[in-house]
Design a protein around this motif. Structure first.
Motif, PDB file in Angstrom:
ATOM      1  N   ALA A  90      79.172  26.956 -20.204  1.00 54.71           N
ATOM      2  CA  ALA A  90      79.296  27.351 -21.610  1.00 54.71           C
ATOM      3  C   ALA A  90      80.764  27.550 -21.945  1.00 54.71           C
ATOM      4  O   ALA A  90      81.584  27.831 -21.062  1.00 54.71           O
ATOM      5  CB  ALA A  90      78.513  28.637 -21.873  1.00 54.71           C
ATOM      6  N   ASP A  91      81.097  27.423 -23.240  1.00 53.32           N
ATOM      7  CA  ASP A  91      82.507  27.481 -23.618  1.00 53.32           C
ATOM      8  C   ASP A  91      83.065  28.896 -23.704  1.00 53.32           C
ATOM      9  O   ASP A  91      84.276  29.106 -23.699  1.00 53.32           O
ATOM     10  CB  ASP A  91      82.759  26.721 -24.927  1.00 53.32           C
ATOM     11  CG  ASP A  91      82.022  27.310 -26.136  1.00 53.32           C
ATOM     12  OD1 ASP A  91      81.626  28.496 -26.110  1.00 53.32           O
ATOM     13  OD2 ASP A  91      81.854  26.573 -27.135  1.00 53.32           O
ATOM     14  N   GLY A  92      82.180  29.906 -23.822  1.00 52.15           N
ATOM     15  CA  GLY A  92      82.630  31.291 -23.856  1.00 52.15           C
ATOM     16  C   GLY A  92      83.228  31.743 -25.165  1.00 52.15           C
ATOM     17  O   GLY A  92      83.649  32.903 -25.286  1.00 52.15           O
ATOM     18  N   THR A  93      83.249  30.887 -26.162  1.00 48.50           N
ATOM     19  CA  THR A  93      83.908  31.236 -27.434  1.00 48.50           C
ATOM     20  C   THR A  93      82.982  31.191 -28.637  1.00 48.50           C
ATOM     21  O   THR A  93      83.333  31.717 -29.693  1.00 48.50           O
ATOM     22  CB  THR A  93      85.088  30.278 -27.705  1.00 48.50           C
ATOM     23  OG1 THR A  93      84.600  28.930 -27.818  1.00 48.50           O
ATOM     24  CG2 THR A  93      86.113  30.346 -26.574  1.00 48.50           C
ATOM     25  N   CYS A  94      81.808  30.580 -28.517  1.00 46.84           N
ATOM     26  CA  CYS A  94      80.928  30.432 -29.680  1.00 46.84           C
ATOM     27  C   CYS A  94      80.201  31.749 -29.964  1.00 46.84           C
ATOM     28  O   CYS A  94      80.268  32.709 -29.196  1.00 46.84           O
ATOM     29  CB  CYS A  94      79.916  29.311 -29.442  1.00 46.84           C
ATOM     30  SG  CYS A  94      78.633  29.726 -28.242  1.00 46.84           S
ATOM     31  N   ALA A  98      79.301  34.923 -27.447  1.00 48.08           N
ATOM     32  CA  ALA A  98      79.738  36.281 -27.783  1.00 48.08           C
ATOM     33  C   ALA A  98      78.580  37.265 -27.710  1.00 48.08           C
ATOM     34  O   ALA A  98      78.790  38.451 -27.412  1.00 48.08           O
ATOM     35  CB  ALA A  98      80.360  36.300 -29.175  1.00 48.08           C
ATOM     36  N   ASP A  99      77.363  36.792 -27.953  1.00 50.79           N
ATOM     37  CA  ASP A  99      76.168  37.639 -27.862  1.00 50.79           C
ATOM     38  C   ASP A  99      75.569  37.655 -26.458  1.00 50.79           C
ATOM     39  O   ASP A  99      74.516  38.265 -26.241  1.00 50.79           O
ATOM     40  CB  ASP A  99      75.104  37.151 -28.851  1.00 50.79           C
ATOM     41  CG  ASP A  99      75.447  37.495 -30.295  1.00 50.79           C
ATOM     42  OD1 ASP A  99      76.278  38.401 -30.498  1.00 50.79           O
ATOM     43  OD2 ASP A  99      74.897  36.853 -31.201  1.00 50.79           O
ATOM     44  N   GLY A 100      76.204  36.982 -25.526  1.00 51.83           N
ATOM     45  CA  GLY A 100      75.689  36.932 -24.165  1.00 51.83           C
ATOM     46  C   GLY A 100      74.637  35.871 -23.941  1.00 51.83           C
ATOM     47  O   GLY A 100      74.062  35.787 -22.856  1.00 51.83           O
ATOM     48  N   LEU A 101      74.382  35.021 -24.950  1.00 47.42           N
ATOM     49  CA  LEU A 101      73.361  33.987 -24.833  1.00 47.42           C
ATOM     50  C   LEU A 101      74.037  32.658 -24.480  1.00 47.42           C
ATOM     51  O   LEU A 101      74.028  31.696 -25.246  1.00 47.42           O
ATOM     52  CB  LEU A 101      72.558  33.879 -26.132  1.00 47.42           C
ATOM     53  CG  LEU A 101      71.231  33.116 -26.059  1.00 47.42           C
ATOM     54  CD1 LEU A 101      70.264  33.802 -25.108  1.00 47.42           C
ATOM     55  CD2 LEU A 101      70.608  32.990 -27.441  1.00 47.42           C
ATOM     56  N   PHE A 102      74.614  32.611 -23.298  1.00 51.25           N
ATOM     57  CA  PHE A 102      75.368  31.437 -22.867  1.00 51.25           C
ATOM     58  C   PHE A 102      74.490  30.195 -22.790  1.00 51.25           C
ATOM     59  O   PHE A 102      74.983  29.071 -22.911  1.00 51.25           O
ATOM     60  CB  PHE A 102      76.001  31.712 -21.500  1.00 51.25           C
ATOM     61  CG  PHE A 102      77.065  32.776 -21.530  1.00 51.25           C
ATOM     62  CD1 PHE A 102      78.397  32.444 -21.722  1.00 51.25           C
ATOM     63  CD2 PHE A 102      76.735  34.118 -21.374  1.00 51.25           C
ATOM     64  CE1 PHE A 102      79.386  33.421 -21.751  1.00 51.25           C
ATOM     65  CE2 PHE A 102      77.706  35.108 -21.407  1.00 51.25           C
ATOM     66  CZ  PHE A 102      79.038  34.764 -21.598  1.00 51.25           C
ATOM     67  N   THR A 103      73.188  30.369 -22.603  1.00 49.17           N
ATOM     68  CA  THR A 103      72.274  29.231 -22.482  1.00 49.17           C
ATOM     69  C   THR A 103      72.087  28.484 -23.794  1.00 49.17           C
ATOM     70  O   THR A 103      71.543  27.381 -23.801  1.00 49.17           O
ATOM     71  CB  THR A 103      70.909  29.703 -21.963  1.00 49.17           C
ATOM     72  OG1 THR A 103      70.427  30.765 -22.800  1.00 49.17           O
ATOM     73  CG2 THR A 103      71.027  30.210 -20.528  1.00 49.17           C
ATOM     74  N   SER A 104      72.509  29.068 -24.919  1.00 49.95           N
ATOM     75  CA  SER A 104      72.379  28.399 -26.215  1.00 49.95           C
ATOM     76  C   SER A 104      73.709  27.849 -26.726  1.00 49.95           C
ATOM     77  O   SER A 104      73.791  27.385 -27.859  1.00 49.95           O
ATOM     78  CB  SER A 104      71.797  29.365 -27.262  1.00 49.95           C
ATOM     79  OG  SER A 104      70.441  29.651 -26.976  1.00 49.95           O
ATOM     80  N   CYS A 105      74.749  27.905 -25.907  1.00 54.31           N
ATOM     81  CA  CYS A 105      76.065  27.422 -26.325  1.00 54.31           C
ATOM     82  C   CYS A 105      75.975  25.954 -26.750  1.00 54.31           C
ATOM     83  O   CYS A 105      75.506  25.105 -25.985  1.00 54.31           O
ATOM     84  CB  CYS A 105      77.057  27.568 -25.171  1.00 54.31           C
ATOM     85  SG  CYS A 105      78.704  26.909 -25.538  1.00 54.31           S
ATOM     86  N   PRO A 106      76.424  25.609 -27.962  1.00 55.03           N
ATOM     87  CA  PRO A 106      76.320  24.217 -28.418  1.00 55.03           C
ATOM     88  C   PRO A 106      77.184  23.252 -27.625  1.00 55.03           C
ATOM     89  O   PRO A 106      76.950  22.038 -27.643  1.00 55.03           O
ATOM     90  CB  PRO A 106      76.768  24.284 -29.890  1.00 55.03           C
ATOM     91  CG  PRO A 106      77.583  25.524 -29.981  1.00 55.03           C
ATOM     92  CD  PRO A 106      76.989  26.489 -29.015  1.00 55.03           C
ATOM     93  N   ASP A 130      86.818  28.677 -16.939  1.00 56.52           N
ATOM     94  CA  ASP A 130      87.123  30.100 -17.125  1.00 56.52           C
ATOM     95  C   ASP A 130      85.915  30.868 -17.645  1.00 56.52           C
ATOM     96  O   ASP A 130      85.667  32.012 -17.243  1.00 56.52           O
ATOM     97  CB  ASP A 130      88.294  30.276 -18.095  1.00 56.52           C
ATOM     98  CG  ASP A 130      89.649  30.142 -17.417  1.00 56.52           C
ATOM     99  OD1 ASP A 130      89.720  30.297 -16.184  1.00 56.52           O
ATOM    100  OD2 ASP A 130      90.643  29.883 -18.142  1.00 56.52           O
ATOM    101  N   ALA A 131      85.171  30.267 -18.564  1.00 56.46           N
ATOM    102  CA  ALA A 131      84.026  30.947 -19.168  1.00 56.46           C
ATOM    103  C   ALA A 131      82.780  30.870 -18.296  1.00 56.46           C
ATOM    104  O   ALA A 131      81.908  31.735 -18.384  1.00 56.46           O
ATOM    105  CB  ALA A 131      83.723  30.348 -20.539  1.00 56.46           C
ATOM    106  N   THR A 132      82.699  29.855 -17.446  1.00 53.98           N
ATOM    107  CA  THR A 132      81.465  29.578 -16.718  1.00 53.98           C
ATOM    108  C   THR A 132      81.425  30.220 -15.339  1.00 53.98           C
ATOM    109  O   THR A 132      80.440  30.882 -14.978  1.00 53.98           O
ATOM    110  CB  THR A 132      81.267  28.056 -16.576  1.00 53.98           C
ATOM    111  OG1 THR A 132      81.155  27.477 -17.880  1.00 53.98           O
ATOM    112  CG2 THR A 132      80.027  27.731 -15.764  1.00 53.98           C
ATOM    113  N   LEU A 133      82.466  30.044 -14.566  1.00 53.31           N
ATOM    114  CA  LEU A 133      82.440  30.457 -13.162  1.00 53.31           C
ATOM    115  C   LEU A 133      82.682  31.955 -13.006  1.00 53.31           C
ATOM    116  O   LEU A 133      83.425  32.562 -13.774  1.00 53.31           O
ATOM    117  CB  LEU A 133      83.485  29.671 -12.374  1.00 53.31           C
ATOM    118  CG  LEU A 133      83.228  28.162 -12.296  1.00 53.31           C
ATOM    119  CD1 LEU A 133      84.429  27.461 -11.659  1.00 53.31           C
ATOM    120  CD2 LEU A 133      81.949  27.862 -11.515  1.00 53.31           C
ATOM    121  N   VAL A 134      82.075  32.525 -11.991  1.00 52.69           N
ATOM    122  CA  VAL A 134      82.219  33.941 -11.674  1.00 52.69           C
ATOM    123  C   VAL A 134      83.000  34.047 -10.363  1.00 52.69           C
ATOM    124  O   VAL A 134      82.502  33.639  -9.306  1.00 52.69           O
ATOM    125  CB  VAL A 134      80.845  34.624 -11.527  1.00 52.69           C
ATOM    126  CG1 VAL A 134      81.018  36.105 -11.235  1.00 52.69           C
ATOM    127  CG2 VAL A 134      79.998  34.408 -12.783  1.00 52.69           C
TER     128      VAL A 134
END
Length: 347
Positions: A90-94, A98-106, A130-134
């Motif tokens: 996920a891009d981490g910016t949409c 921002a709501d923590g719903l990374f699975t819906s990132c366009p 940066d947004a995806t990996l932990v």
């Protein structure tokens, strides 16, 4: 350069194939050399021919590894970092991220989709690194710690999502439908969240033993109407306030809704297959809430990782078989015939 990765060609036809090494395409990419991957219960839907895949498509969505290269716009990670890859990027910016719903990132996606790398291989290109990996602090962990970290890429996060969606809280009475790896992680998650009573539905002795180890207080070795009757008997005729549905079939969902007490919640995370109907009228009359869906593993990862590193959470026992990547076809067969609970693969 050529590497090896798992590909699927049709029903019960999984092969290890030569594929091109991944490379940086976008400046936000990173390349991860896979240290461990695994087979998911949801991968079996494709293996059984229920979910369709393109012949030769890469497969697998759970992996951990070491970063070997990063793009020019990756700022929080560097080569040598050990990382967990949640099962979507996920891009981490949409607004969804921002709501923590990374699975819906366009701009996001799932590993193993057409055009993307699958996780069951020697290396993976990770978009939006940066947004995806932990990143796991402390560098490359001991081998014994790998399974617990790998579980955070999907299965433990999904079990936790079911518990959160079902509203598990301290003192709750919980029922868990499904004795697969997700259901067992759901038991572990409910225990972690303070449930007082956890009823695990399952018939495999090895799995129900692990459920008890993870915190289950009662085992119901039945299905269908018999399971519903047993859970109601254990709960004074009421049912469980929180129910975790971790299978995804018509029977499992019907059972989950039937064993919820009036005013209860069902958290469903089993990927739905062949589910024809949901009894909305019964849910309405009994004030049953149904919530859940695809777990946002990235949203939960930091919280769960802290507990794993502190020794407070250990989902590693769900991996009961470890195989080299070269034996991946045998791993799928073992999970399909239920002789293995969850197979870890080591490239």
């Amino acid at each position: 350069m050529i590497m090896r990765a798992t590909t699927i060609y049709g029903k019960a036809d999984v092969r290890l194939a030569d594929v091109p090494d991944p490379s940086i395409i976008e400046p936000t990419d990173a390349i991860v050399q896979v240290v461990a991957a695994c087979i998911c219960g949801s991968d079996l839907w494709a293996y059984r021919g229920v979910a369709q895949r393109q012949p030769g498509q890469r497969i697998g969505h759970e992996f951990v590894g070491v970063i070997s290269d990063v793009g020019a716009d990756v700022h929080d990670l560097r080569a040598g970092d050990f990382v967990i890859a949640p099962f979507v990027w996920a891009d981490g910016t949409c607004a969804y991220c921002a709501d923590g719903l990374f699975t819906s990132c366009p701009n996001g996606g799932f590993w193993g989709e057409p055009g993307s790398d699958g996780g069951q291989g020697e290396a993976v290109r990770v978009p939006y690194a940066d947004a995806t990996l932990v990143r796991v602090p402390g560098g490359i962990p001991d081998q014994a710690a790998i399974p617990g970290l790998l579980a955070l890429s999907d299965v433990m996060a999904t079990g936790h999502h079911a518990a959160v969606a079902a509203g598990v809280r301290p003192g709750s009475t919980v029922a868990v439908v499904g004795d697969g790896a997700v259901g067992l992680c759901g038991v572990l998650a409910a225990h972690r969240l303070g449930a007082e009573r956890i009823i695990a539905l399952g018939r495999n002795p090895a799995r129900t033993t692990l459920a008890s180890r993870f915190g289950a207080t009662d085992i119901v070795a039945a299905r269908g109407d018999d399971a519903i009757e047993a859970v109601r008997s254990l709960t004074g005729g009421f049912g469980a306030a929180a129910v975790l549905e971790c299978v995804g079939t018509q029977q499992s969902l019907t059972t989950a809704l039937s064993i919820a007490r009036d005013g209860g919640r069902v958290g469903f995370v089993g990927v739905p297959h062949e589910v024809a109907e949901v009894d909305i009228k019964a849910m309405f009359n009994r004030n049953i809430a149904l919530a859940g869906g695809v777990a946002s593993a990235r949203h939960y990862a930091d919280e769960l990782l802290r507990d794993v590193l502190a020794g407070k959470l250990d989902p590693s026992p769900v991996f009961d078989v470890t195989m080299p990547l070269s034996e991946v076809a045998h791993g799928y067969a073992a999970m399909d015939d239920r002789s293995a609970l969850k197979v870890m693969l080591t490239p």
